[in-house]
Design an enzyme around this catalytic site. Structure first.
Site, PDB file in Angstrom:
ATOM      1  N   LYS A 284     -10.251   3.457  -4.852  1.00  0.00           N
ATOM      2  CA  LYS A 284     -11.590   3.219  -5.400  1.00  0.00           C
ATOM      3  C   LYS A 284     -11.997   4.379  -6.310  1.00  0.00           C
ATOM      4  O   LYS A 284     -11.438   5.472  -6.223  1.00  0.00           O
ATOM      5  CB  LYS A 284     -12.615   3.136  -4.252  1.00  0.00           C
ATOM      6  CG  LYS A 284     -12.551   1.859  -3.442  1.00  0.00           C
ATOM      7  CD  LYS A 284     -13.625   1.867  -2.370  1.00  0.00           C
ATOM      8  CE  LYS A 284     -13.548   0.617  -1.510  1.00  0.00           C
ATOM      9  NZ  LYS A 284     -13.880  -0.629  -2.241  1.00  0.00           N
ATOM     10  N   ARG A 358      -9.794  -8.533   4.727  1.00  0.00           N
ATOM     11  CA  ARG A 358      -9.208  -9.828   5.092  1.00  0.00           C
ATOM     12  C   ARG A 358      -7.862  -9.656   5.780  1.00  0.00           C
ATOM     13  O   ARG A 358      -7.450 -10.470   6.597  1.00  0.00           O
ATOM     14  CB  ARG A 358      -9.118 -10.713   3.837  1.00  0.00           C
ATOM     15  CG  ARG A 358      -8.276 -10.149   2.748  1.00  0.00           C
ATOM     16  CD  ARG A 358      -8.570 -10.746   1.379  1.00  0.00           C
ATOM     17  NE  ARG A 358      -9.753 -10.158   0.740  1.00  0.00           N
ATOM     18  CZ  ARG A 358     -10.218 -10.515  -0.445  1.00  0.00           C
ATOM     19  NH1 ARG A 358      -9.620 -11.484  -1.137  1.00  0.00           N
ATOM     20  NH2 ARG A 358     -11.282  -9.931  -0.966  1.00  0.00           N
TER      21      ARG A 358
END
Ligand code: BES
Ligand code: MN
Ligand code: ZN
Length: 507
Positions: A284, A358
């Site tokens: 990130k 996920r």
């Protein structure tokens, strides 16, 4: 803060009740609530309104001392807006005003003599019980401080800490139950906030596991914590692929509150427990990355909800499941393009290691099949795209679209509305599923920039075919950024109310 219920019947005037402070409502246009009228034998309250010292608008307050004919030392006037138009917003504002003023007062105890059942005229579900629960939540929210790791505690609230709700004798039982619910909820919310606000070097997967163990001990819940070896034996290749980069040991937490009948299928809560999300090799950007300590807020909300229902001794079987790990880059971390095999046997091409939520959830969702659940709800700070879609007001709610799932969705939506911890339903459709196609594996872990919160939900949906399931994306609601940075404790109120309603329906 110490809450209680005090009853009073029509025979005794509230003017004769002793207290450090008694709070009563007044309306705009110089109108007194019945409780204010009862304290106005001397005309001092009317005179104060006439003088213009308090407008009666929501948010306005005035403190009077030693009012003639009133046993309480202080009378706190609280503006409630237009008479007959009491709303939940006005009642919440009134509770906030009470909280702020009481925190600066001398005196021992306060009596709240507000028209708690007054909103019910407009909104039937906003009854006395709602008003008491809501007031407790507002008062506790106002007194929460995230100073666990400060060497000097922020000025702890002085002022009045003993607070009693004044209700009619006939309402005592309802009020007491509402108070118990409000307190259990506030305690659960505080735990969730605390876990969220702790940094990634303190709130590690091991710390979450220890918190679950402590809860289990205190409330007689059962807990089990699986470590890396056991997860390998279970073939949780997807979850473990996220844990490859970090130094902290991954933990898989199972915590059970079995308050229902032995044969009743459990309701299962699955919480994303990424204790820090750097993005992994798909690193990130640096700015604001500290906020990715909040990437375990799904897990935090599961523990907070378990605490709340355990304190309430809820007659329902509930199982909390938390896959916990950090998501770090390193020489051993999963790389973009790596293909991993999930517990279900389905293979996943990890095109972006920052779509890790996920990857941990899919194995947890496969694991919970063994419980033959009545329903499974997963809670996750899953996508930035959900924040773009819904902002910070609503959590995203995703389910399949059939009658069983519509029913579950409506249970969750109405539990959210009842507590102001709202969710908004989003679609799951085959057309979005196509975005997850991979040339090399059964699916990719990202579906491109369009509809990012929906393709994330579609990914999870593939692992939930064996039971009724809902997904809450809390990326926009679990914490606040900026000057007021801090965990909100959402969606503990939604989840706990959902479970309370389920227990009531099971009776
Ligand atoms: N934990 C983040 C989601 C997130 C981001 C929540 C910002 C709140 C604020 C999640 O693991 C993530 O990084 N998601 C990616 C998915 C993308 C790579 C498909 C995102 O939202 O950018
Ligand atoms: Mn991520
Ligand atoms: Zn994440």
């Amino acid at each position: 803060m110490d809450f209680s219920i005090k009853t009073n019947d029509a025979k005794t005037s509230i003017a004769s009740l002793k207290a450090g402070c008694i709070a009563v409502g007044i309306y705009e246009n110089k109108k007194l609530s019945p409780q204010a009228q009862a304290l106005d034998k001397s005309g001092e309250i009317t005179a104060a309104l006439k003088s213009g010292d308090i407008s009666g608008k929501p948010g306005s307050t005035l403190l009077l001392r030693k009012v003639a004919g009133v046993a309480a030392e202080r009378v706190l006037l609280i503006g409630l807006g237009t008479d007959g138009e009491l709303s939940d917003k006005v009642m919440s504002m009134a509770a906030l005003c009470v909280a702020r003023v009481l925190s600066t007062l001398g005196g021992n105890d306060a009596l709240l003599a507000l028209p708690f059942d007054g909103i019910a005229k407009q909104t039937p579900e906003r009854d006395l019980a709602w008003a008491i629960r809501n007031s407790i939540l507002v008062l506790r929210e106002n007194s929460y401080r995230s100073d666990t790791l400060k060497s000097k505690k922020e000025t702890t609230l002085s002022g009045i800490k003993k607070i009693a709700f004044l209700v009619a004798t006939a309402q005592a039982a309802v009020a007491k139950e509402a108070m118990a619910q409000g307190l259990a909820l506030a305690n659960g919310i505080d735990l969730t906030k605390e876990l969220g606000n702790l940094p990634g070097n303190v709130c590690t997967p091991t710390y979450l596991a220890n918190t679950a163990k402590k809860l289990a001990k205190e409330f007689k819940l059962t807990v089990e914590v699986l470590d890396r070896k056991q997860l390998e034996a279970l073939k949780m290749g997807s979850f473990l692929s996220v844990a490859r980069g970090g130094g902290e040991a991954p933990k898989f937490i199972i915590i059970k509150h079995l308050g229902g009948k032995a044969k009743d299928a459990p309701t299962v809560l699955v919480g994303k427990g990424i204790t820090f999300d750097t993005g992994g090799i798909s690193l990130k950007g640096g700015s604001g990355m500290d906020e990715m300590k909040y990437d375990m807020c799904g897990a935090g909300s599961v523990l907070g909800t378990m605490r709340a229902i355990a304190e309430l001794k809820l007659k329902l079987n509930v199982i909390g499941v938390i896959p916990a790990t950090e998501n770090m880059p390193s020489g051993t971390a999963t790389k973009p393009g790596d293909i991993v095999t999930s517990m279900s046997g389905l293979t996943i091409e990890v095109l972006n290691t920052d779509a890790e939520g996920r990857l941990v959830l899919c194995d947890a969702l496969t694991y919970v099949e063994r419980f033959k659940p009545a329903a499974v709800v997963d809670i996750a700070t899953l996508t930035g795209a959900c924040v773009t879609s819904l902002g910070h007001h609503n959590s995203g709610l995703f389910t399949r679209h059939d009658s069983a799932h519509d029913a579950l969705a409506n249970e969750l939506l109405s539990a959210g509305k009842a507590t102001g911890d709202t969710a908004w339903r989003m679609p799951i459709e085959d057309s979005y599923q196509e975005q997850l196609k991979s040339n090399f594996a059964d699916m990719a872990n990202i579906g491109g920039p369009a509809g990012g919160s929906i393709t994330a939900a579609c990914f999870l949906e593939r692992y939930t075919k064996k039971y009724t399931w809902a997904h809450l994306d809390i990326a926009g609601t679990a914490w606040k950024s900026g000057a007021a940075k801090g965990a909100t404790g959402r969606p503990v109120a939604l989840l706990t109310t959902f479970l309370i309603n389920r227990a009531a329906a099971a009776k």
